[in-house]
Design a protein around this motif. Structure first.
Motif, mmCIF file in Angstrom:
data_model
loop_
_atom_site.group_PDB
_atom_site.id
_atom_site.type_symbol
_atom_site.label_atom_id
_atom_site.label_comp_id
_atom_site.label_asym_id
_atom_site.label_seq_id
_atom_site.Cartn_x
_atom_site.Cartn_y
_atom_site.Cartn_z
ATOM 1 N N MET A 78 103.261 40.447 58.299
ATOM 2 C CA MET A 78 102.535 39.343 57.689
ATOM 3 C C MET A 78 103.483 38.324 57.054
ATOM 4 N N LYS A 79 104.707 38.716 56.784
ATOM 5 C CA LYS A 79 105.675 37.756 56.234
ATOM 6 C C LYS A 79 105.863 36.569 57.169
ATOM 7 N N LYS A 80 105.783 36.825 58.487
ATOM 8 C CA LYS A 80 105.947 35.747 59.464
ATOM 9 C C LYS A 80 104.612 35.077 59.781
ATOM 10 N N LEU A 81 103.532 35.859 59.765
ATOM 11 C CA LEU A 81 102.228 35.330 60.149
ATOM 12 C C LEU A 81 101.530 34.575 59.028
ATOM 13 N N TYR A 82 101.954 34.797 57.793
ATOM 14 C CA TYR A 82 101.209 34.314 56.628
ATOM 15 C C TYR A 82 100.987 32.808 56.682
ATOM 16 N N ALA A 83 99.710 32.388 56.435
ATOM 17 C CA ALA A 83 99.350 30.975 56.550
ATOM 18 C C ALA A 83 98.912 30.353 55.226
ATOM 19 N N GLY A 84 98.888 31.162 54.150
ATOM 20 C CA GLY A 84 98.475 30.629 52.854
ATOM 21 C C GLY A 84 99.631 29.996 52.106
ATOM 22 N N SER A 85 99.375 29.638 50.859
ATOM 23 C CA SER A 85 100.418 29.033 50.016
ATOM 24 C C SER A 85 100.901 30.045 48.980
ATOM 25 N N GLU A 86 101.854 29.630 48.147
ATOM 26 C CA GLU A 86 102.372 30.467 47.055
ATOM 27 C C GLU A 86 102.875 31.813 47.555
ATOM 28 N N LYS A 87 103.581 31.800 48.673
ATOM 29 C CA LYS A 87 104.020 33.041 49.302
ATOM 30 C C LYS A 87 104.948 33.859 48.417
ATOM 31 N N GLY A 88 105.816 33.194 47.662
ATOM 32 C CA GLY A 88 106.805 33.926 46.880
ATOM 33 C C GLY A 88 106.442 34.145 45.430
ATOM 34 N N GLN A 89 105.199 33.802 45.044
ATOM 35 C CA GLN A 89 104.828 33.878 43.636
ATOM 36 C C GLN A 89 104.518 35.299 43.169
ATOM 37 N N TYR A 90 104.041 36.139 44.076
ATOM 38 C CA TYR A 90 103.578 37.474 43.697
ATOM 39 C C TYR A 90 104.520 38.540 44.241
ATOM 40 N N HIS A 91 104.820 39.522 43.391
ATOM 41 C CA HIS A 91 105.779 40.563 43.772
ATOM 42 C C HIS A 91 105.233 41.969 43.542
ATOM 43 N N GLY A 92 104.164 42.078 42.742
ATOM 44 C CA GLY A 92 103.596 43.385 42.448
ATOM 45 C C GLY A 92 102.617 43.840 43.509
ATOM 46 N N HIS A 93 102.105 45.061 43.333
ATOM 47 C CA HIS A 93 101.129 45.605 44.277
ATOM 48 C C HIS A 93 100.119 46.435 43.494
ATOM 49 N N LEU A 94 98.968 45.826 43.202
ATOM 50 C CA LEU A 94 97.856 46.513 42.543
ATOM 51 C C LEU A 94 96.707 46.573 43.529
ATOM 52 N N GLU A 95 96.262 47.776 43.858
ATOM 53 C CA GLU A 95 95.248 47.943 44.902
ATOM 54 C C GLU A 95 94.211 48.987 44.460
ATOM 55 N N PRO A 96 93.420 48.675 43.420
ATOM 56 C CA PRO A 96 92.420 49.645 42.947
ATOM 57 C C PRO A 96 91.292 49.836 43.951
ATOM 58 N N THR A 97 90.742 51.031 43.982
ATOM 59 C CA THR A 97 89.621 51.333 44.866
ATOM 60 C C THR A 97 88.319 50.817 44.232
ATOM 61 N N PRO A 98 87.249 50.679 45.031
ATOM 62 C CA PRO A 98 85.995 50.145 44.487
ATOM 63 C C PRO A 98 85.453 50.911 43.279
ATOM 64 N N ASP A 99 85.606 52.238 43.261
ATOM 65 C CA ASP A 99 85.094 53.007 42.124
ATOM 66 C C ASP A 99 85.845 52.674 40.844
ATOM 67 N N LYS A 100 87.138 52.422 40.957
ATOM 68 C CA LYS A 100 87.928 52.053 39.783
ATOM 69 C C LYS A 100 87.554 50.654 39.290
ATOM 70 N N ILE A 101 87.297 49.759 40.225
ATOM 71 C CA ILE A 101 86.854 48.410 39.852
ATOM 72 C C ILE A 101 85.514 48.492 39.113
ATOM 73 N N THR A 102 84.610 49.336 39.606
ATOM 74 C CA THR A 102 83.310 49.487 38.962
ATOM 75 C C THR A 102 83.460 50.039 37.552
ATOM 76 N N LYS A 103 84.344 51.001 37.374
ATOM 77 C CA LYS A 103 84.569 51.586 36.041
ATOM 78 C C LYS A 103 85.141 50.556 35.066
ATOM 79 N N LEU A 104 85.853 49.560 35.586
ATOM 80 C CA LEU A 104 86.370 48.503 34.721
ATOM 81 C C LEU A 104 85.249 47.638 34.151
ATOM 82 N N GLY A 105 84.121 47.579 34.879
ATOM 83 C CA GLY A 105 82.992 46.779 34.406
ATOM 84 C C GLY A 105 82.543 45.699 35.365
ATOM 85 N N ILE A 106 82.827 45.879 36.668
ATOM 86 C CA ILE A 106 82.386 44.932 37.695
ATOM 87 C C ILE A 106 81.480 45.677 38.671
#
Length: 282
Positions: A78-106
């Protein structure tokens, strides 16, 4: 100053070379009813899926109550295919599952109703409430959780009374009229005690009377449960009547945002929904 409940920052969701959502940024403030609209295939449900952990975005971040809960950046091919902007702004990786998102209050509902078809109205809501249980296998096995279970059953009854579903609590959910099934799905989402409620086309398949009742219903639960509501909807009468603000997507990109009057009279929005007139180039 308005308190930010939800913030999307440069969200791009790309599947190979197909960009479903492109560099989307938006905010939803506490107590608002905000709508996300756009033609079919504009990327609205994809955005919801990113917020609720169904998809990990290709790039960007999601914040809930000021805390970053989702983050990703283009990796691998995806580094080569990526078509969006702000490619270098984000460096972390947070990938919560739906159940964890729900427990947060969404919490969310779906475009196609997803009730537990083999369960009663009461059990549909009770099962959703189990997300907040403190019991474990040990306490459940030896029936040490009776006090909590009794409390939750009482909470389900109270919720069903508030939402006008108590009289049908013992019926199978599939036997309910369509409008009540929609209301039950919202009740099930409320059982998880959310701060932010995401509604994906709640008026889909409803007649004008049911839609009018739903409009008042959404307002009422926003006030009674102290909710913030973020909604996808194609029914423009409902959207214009109930929304504090509106965001408009077209081909995955944000083309407009503002109060209902501004959106109603925006030429780009009108074009996206109705297409260019035959004499527009004359």
């Amino acid at each position: 100053m308005a308190q930010n409940v939800l913030k999307l920052e440069n969200i791009t969701m790309q599947f190979g070379g197909v960009v479903a959502v492109k560099s989307l940024s938006l905010e939803v403030n506490k107590g608002e009813i905000v709508s996300l609209i756009g033609p079919n295939g504009a990327g609205k449900t994809t955005a919801f899926n990113v917020i609720t952990g169904v998809y990990s975005p290709t790039n960007g971040a999601v914040y809930f109550n000021g805390k970053k809960i989702v983050e990703n950046h283009p990796r691998g091919k995806m580094k080569k295919l990526y078509a969006g902007s702000e490619k270098g702004q984000y460096h972390g990786h947070l990938e919560p599952t739906p159940d964890k998102i729900t427990k947060l209050g969404i919490a969310r509902t779906f475009q196609n109703i997803r009730l537990w078809k083999s369960q009663s109205v009461f059990n549909n809501v009770l099962i959703a409430m189990h997300l907040r249980r403190t019991s474990n296998i040990f306490t459940a096995t030896f029936r040490l959780n009776l006090k909590e279970e009794k409390k939750q059953r009482a909470e389900v009854e109270r919720l069903l009374k508030i939402l006008g579903l108590y009289e049908v609590k013992d019926e199978m959910c599939t036997s309910l009229p369509y409008g009540l099934q929609r209301r039950l799905e919202i009740a099930r989402a409320l059982a998880t005690k959310p701060q932010l409620l995401l509604l994906d086309e709640p008026a889909a398949g409803m007649n004008p009377q049911e839609t009018a009742e739903l409009t008042e219903f959404i307002r009422r639960i926003r006030d009674e449960f102290n909710l913030t509501v973020f909604m996808i909807e194609h029914h423009m009468d409902l959207v214009m009547d109930i929304s504090d603000r509106i965001y408009v997507l077209n081909f995955g990109a944000l083309i407009a945002s503002g109060i209902p009057e501004e959106i109603q009279n925006n030429p780009e929005v009108i074009s996206a929904y109705l297409g260019e007139s035959e004499d527009s180039n004359a």
